[in-house]
Design an enzyme around this catalytic site. Structure first.
Site, PDB file in Angstrom:
ATOM      1  N   ARG A  36       0.830  -1.207   0.000  1.00 48.66           N
ATOM      2  CA  ARG A  36       0.000   0.000   0.000  1.00 48.66           C
ATOM      3  C   ARG A  36       0.868   1.262   0.000  1.00 48.66           C
ATOM      4  O   ARG A  36       2.037   1.226   0.353  1.00 48.66           O
ATOM      5  CB  ARG A  36      -0.897   0.016   1.245  1.00 48.66           C
ATOM      6  CG  ARG A  36      -1.977  -1.043   1.269  1.00 48.66           C
ATOM      7  CD  ARG A  36      -2.764  -0.981   2.575  1.00 48.66           C
ATOM      8  NE  ARG A  36      -1.898  -1.232   3.717  1.00 48.66           N
ATOM      9  CZ  ARG A  36      -1.399  -0.297   4.510  1.00 48.66           C
ATOM     10  NH1 ARG A  36      -1.678   0.976   4.289  1.00 48.66           N
ATOM     11  NH2 ARG A  36      -0.616  -0.610   5.512  1.00 48.66           N
ATOM     12  N   LYS A  80      -8.290  -2.312   1.278  1.00 50.20           N
ATOM     13  CA  LYS A  80      -8.088  -1.454   2.451  1.00 50.20           C
ATOM     14  C   LYS A  80      -8.834  -0.133   2.329  1.00 50.20           C
ATOM     15  O   LYS A  80      -9.204   0.474   3.335  1.00 50.20           O
ATOM     16  CB  LYS A  80      -6.593  -1.201   2.664  1.00 50.20           C
ATOM     17  CG  LYS A  80      -5.818  -2.445   3.079  1.00 50.20           C
ATOM     18  CD  LYS A  80      -6.355  -3.069   4.362  1.00 50.20           C
ATOM     19  CE  LYS A  80      -5.453  -4.204   4.831  1.00 50.20           C
ATOM     20  NZ  LYS A  80      -6.012  -4.881   6.043  1.00 50.20           N
ATOM     21  N   HIS A  94      -9.321  -3.904  12.782  1.00 53.40           N
ATOM     22  CA  HIS A  94      -8.344  -4.627  11.960  1.00 53.40           C
ATOM     23  C   HIS A  94      -7.908  -5.855  12.754  1.00 53.40           C
ATOM     24  O   HIS A  94      -6.955  -5.810  13.525  1.00 53.40           O
ATOM     25  CB  HIS A  94      -7.149  -3.715  11.661  1.00 53.40           C
ATOM     26  CG  HIS A  94      -6.125  -4.342  10.764  1.00 53.40           C
ATOM     27  ND1 HIS A  94      -4.771  -4.232  10.990  1.00 53.40           N
ATOM     28  CD2 HIS A  94      -6.252  -5.079   9.640  1.00 53.40           C
ATOM     29  CE1 HIS A  94      -4.112  -4.863  10.041  1.00 53.40           C
ATOM     30  NE2 HIS A  94      -4.987  -5.390   9.209  1.00 53.40           N
ATOM     31  N   SER A 110       0.822  -6.401   9.880  1.00 52.93           N
ATOM     32  CA  SER A 110       1.309  -7.357   8.899  1.00 52.93           C
ATOM     33  C   SER A 110       2.561  -8.076   9.402  1.00 52.93           C
ATOM     34  O   SER A 110       3.490  -7.447   9.925  1.00 52.93           O
ATOM     35  CB  SER A 110       1.630  -6.620   7.596  1.00 52.93           C
ATOM     36  OG  SER A 110       2.138  -7.497   6.636  1.00 52.93           O
ATOM     37  N   LYS A 114      -1.389 -12.763  12.368  1.00 55.22           N
ATOM     38  CA  LYS A 114      -2.842 -12.614  12.489  1.00 55.22           C
ATOM     39  C   LYS A 114      -3.600 -13.630  11.624  1.00 55.22           C
ATOM     40  O   LYS A 114      -4.540 -14.275  12.092  1.00 55.22           O
ATOM     41  CB  LYS A 114      -3.220 -11.183  12.116  1.00 55.22           C
ATOM     42  CG  LYS A 114      -4.682 -10.822  12.227  1.00 55.22           C
ATOM     43  CD  LYS A 114      -4.876  -9.317  12.242  1.00 55.22           C
ATOM     44  CE  LYS A 114      -4.147  -8.581  11.153  1.00 55.22           C
ATOM     45  NZ  LYS A 114      -4.709  -8.836   9.799  1.00 55.22           N
ATOM     46  N   THR A 115      -3.192 -13.758  10.373  1.00 54.50           N
ATOM     47  CA  THR A 115      -3.839 -14.711   9.474  1.00 54.50           C
ATOM     48  C   THR A 115      -3.474 -16.144   9.832  1.00 54.50           C
ATOM     49  O   THR A 115      -4.330 -17.029   9.917  1.00 54.50           O
ATOM     50  CB  THR A 115      -3.452 -14.418   8.012  1.00 54.50           C
ATOM     51  OG1 THR A 115      -3.939 -13.116   7.663  1.00 54.50           O
ATOM     52  CG2 THR A 115      -4.058 -15.439   7.069  1.00 54.50           C
ATOM     53  N   ASP A 120      -9.042 -10.755   8.691  1.00 55.80           N
ATOM     54  CA  ASP A 120      -8.436  -9.419   8.664  1.00 55.80           C
ATOM     55  C   ASP A 120      -9.303  -8.276   9.184  1.00 55.80           C
ATOM     56  O   ASP A 120      -8.787  -7.381   9.833  1.00 55.80           O
ATOM     57  CB  ASP A 120      -8.014  -9.101   7.225  1.00 55.80           C
ATOM     58  CG  ASP A 120      -7.003  -7.974   7.142  1.00 55.80           C
ATOM     59  OD1 ASP A 120      -6.110  -7.908   8.004  1.00 55.80           O
ATOM     60  OD2 ASP A 120      -7.097  -7.168   6.218  1.00 55.80           O
ATOM     61  N   ARG A 179       1.773 -12.068  -1.651  1.00 56.16           N
ATOM     62  CA  ARG A 179       0.412 -12.230  -1.128  1.00 56.16           C
ATOM     63  C   ARG A 179      -0.391 -13.251  -1.921  1.00 56.16           C
ATOM     64  O   ARG A 179      -0.159 -13.482  -3.101  1.00 56.16           O
ATOM     65  CB  ARG A 179      -0.334 -10.896  -1.198  1.00 56.16           C
ATOM     66  CG  ARG A 179       0.191  -9.825  -0.256  1.00 56.16           C
ATOM     67  CD  ARG A 179      -0.392  -9.977   1.122  1.00 56.16           C
ATOM     68  NE  ARG A 179       0.110  -8.963   2.049  1.00 56.16           N
ATOM     69  CZ  ARG A 179      -0.415  -8.765   3.250  1.00 56.16           C
ATOM     70  NH1 ARG A 179      -1.430  -9.482   3.673  1.00 56.16           N
ATOM     71  NH2 ARG A 179       0.096  -7.840   4.049  1.00 56.16           N
TER      72      ARG A 179
END
Length: 537
Positions: free
Chosen positions: A59, A206, A225, A243, A247-248, A262, A326
């Site tokens: 991003r 996002k 988030h 990131s 988390k994932t 997410d 990704r």
């Protein structure tokens, strides 16, 4: 009908409209041999299509703008010199210019139009329409958002429109007060986003999350988030983290059902997913350590910036293009998910994930409600040496609410809602460090994911609620003395350092970073009261 709609937006001369294509149709369009450059996808050995996002492999948060108009002026958390916000002001004149650029780029082209929902709950979701000339970007949207039924598509009326004009950019950006040629511009009054200058798919995702972060808290609904999953007894947990913190990975637990990886809301009924898919980091992905994510990479998944050989074999370890490789895939590529709707009850466990490259923070710590709010507002993790040009030592990163780049309102709005929800439903909070132990990056080693999963298990099954604890100096959080499946020596990080005095110095230094960062919140009375629950140095 769609041509008339596009004409109302100023998009004219459209040669063809591909509306809400199927996955098979997308596969044909995005791998068309006649396509050139970043528009063309390459089929990999796993069946997923790999694309190249060009110069931008992540991003561009510093190129995010809100149009300064009456409906947004009093609500937006505007960027200032030291407050951490990325929400730059855009004049109405500049908006008309970038919108004009976007409309001109999309006019006279074959376009892909996708409709979808952000949010599983009908009373709070946003109906979103994407307009783009790139097939794989429309496919990305299909993966990431909730796919309407045929009946819903018949009467679909967008609440928000995204014009993705990645092939154009704002060459005269200085004239219009922009930072660079890239723009992600939001107009609350017009209910529209214009994206230009970047091919990174995550800007679409996002950007819509940012709008949920604008509208939902103003209604008293949590917008966070975080990932979420659910146990066999219906117990729900939230995982907050930036990131690379896990988390994932940690929410994709074979013993629990995934709600989402997410972005979630928390209303009076419980937690609900914003999305219809997942967007997982792929660097160093392995079938053995992350089987759920690995097996999700198949036909209908989109890969970004992975390195392939001439036979389509994927090198998951390669950082040649970027560390931020990704995979975007529909949520049903994960077998163990909550069905038929991605939602759960009120969470009882809140987990804050950090990747501490200084080796200071413990693998797990129990937080009081006030400490939870302090750490939520702080949103700490660390950049690793070597991952960015010029980064030779670990660097502390503080991202408010573990998602500062996506906050449309002041962070205290989100913290107050989280605190109220936790108090109402008796949720407990834990901080988990997935980073380094026995020394900083380059000296110690990273926590093994097997032991981190054991810690998560102990949090979720209630073991750590009952465990005997000791207080960690400086940070004043509670450290368990024993966790099933984890080497007890690791639980107090000081025990693992060869030089205890060096650890004490590192601990004080990190604590001082927390204190310095939190000063930006002290103009708010509610946040100022939390200072007493942060580190003491």
């Amino acid at each position: 009908m769609l041509k008339g709609y596009l004409a109302q937006l100023g998009i004219t001369g459209v040669t063809d409209i591909q509306y809400n294509l199927s996955y098979d149709e997308f596969f044909k369009h995005e791998t068309d041999p006649s396509l050139e450059g970043n528009a063309r996808g390459v089929v990999t050995e796993l069946g997923a299509v790999n694309v190249d996002t060009g110069k931008y492999t992540g991003r561009s948060p510093k190129d995010k703008y809100f149009v300064d108009e009456p409906s947004s002026n009093k609500n937006v958390w505007w960027a200032a010199s030291d407050n951490g916000s990325d929400n730059r002001r855009m004049t109405p004149e500049a908006w008309q210019h970038v919108k004009g650029l976007s409309v001109a780029q999309l006019s006279g082209k074959k376009l892909y139009v996708m409709d979808g929902f952000c949010g599983t709950n009908a009373d709070t979701r946003i109906a979103v329409r994407l307009v783009t000339e790139i097939a794989w970007m429309a496919h990305f949207f299909k993966n990431m958002f909730i796919r309407p039924t045929d009946a819903e598509l018949k009467n679909f009326k967008p609440d928000w429109v995204v014009l993705n004009a990645c092939k154009t950019s704002c060459k005269d950006f200085q004239k219009y007060g922009l930072r660079t040629e890239v723009f992600g511009a939001f107009n609350i009054a017009e209910r529209m986003t214009c994206i230009g200058g970047t091919w990174y798919g995550g800007e679409i995702k996002k950007g819509i999350f940012t709008m949920m972060n604008y509208f939902l808290p103003l209604k008293g609904v949590g917008s966070f988030h975080c990932s979420a999953n659910m146990g066999d007894k219906g117990d729900t947990a939230l995982f907050f983290g930036l990131s690379g913190t896990g988390k994932t990975t940690l929410s994709a637990d074979p013993k629990r059902k995934l709600i989402g990886d997410d972005e979630h809301g928390w209303d009076n009924a419980g937690v609900f997913n914003f999305e219809g898919g997942c967007y997982a980091k792929c660097i160093n992905l392995s079938k053995e350590k992350e089987p759920d994510i690995y097996h999700a990479i198949k036909r209908n998944a989109i890969l970004e910036n992975l390195m392939l050989d001439d036979k389509g074999r994927i090198d998951f370890e390669s950082e040649k293009k970027t560390e931020n490789t990704r995979a975007s895939y529909p949520i049903d590529h994960i077998q163990n998910i909550v069905t038929p709707v991605s939602r759960g009850g009120h969470p009882t466990k809140i987990i804050f994930l950090s990747c501490d490259a200084y080796g200071v923070l413990p693998p797990v710590a129990r937080l009081s409600k006030e400490q939870a709010m302090y750490h939520f507002l702080s949103g700490y993790t660390a950049k690793l040496a070597g991952t960015e040009l010029g980064v030779t030592e670990p660097q502390a990163t503080f991202s408010s609410c573990f998602g500062q780049a996506f906050l449309a309102l002041h962070p205290i709005h989100y913290a107050k809602i989280l605190a109220a929800k936790m108090a109402e439903h008796g949720a407990t909070a834990y901080a988990v460090n997935t980073g380094w132990v026995a020394g900083k990056y380059g000296v110690g080693y990273r926590m093994d994911i097997v032991q981190t999963r054991a810690i998560i298990d102990a949090i979720l099954n209630g073991e750590l609620d009952r465990a005997e604890h000791e207080i960690m100096p400086i940070f004043n959080v509670e450290l368990p003395k024993k966790v099933t499946g984890v080497d007890s020596k690791l639980l107090n990080p000081r025990n693992c350092w060869a030089d205890k005095a060096e650890y004490d110095t590192a601990c004080r230094n990190l604590g001082a970073m927390f204190v310095k960062n939190f000063k930006k919140f002290e103009d708010d009375p509610a946040a100022k009261r939390l200072v007493a629950f942060g580190p003491t140095v």
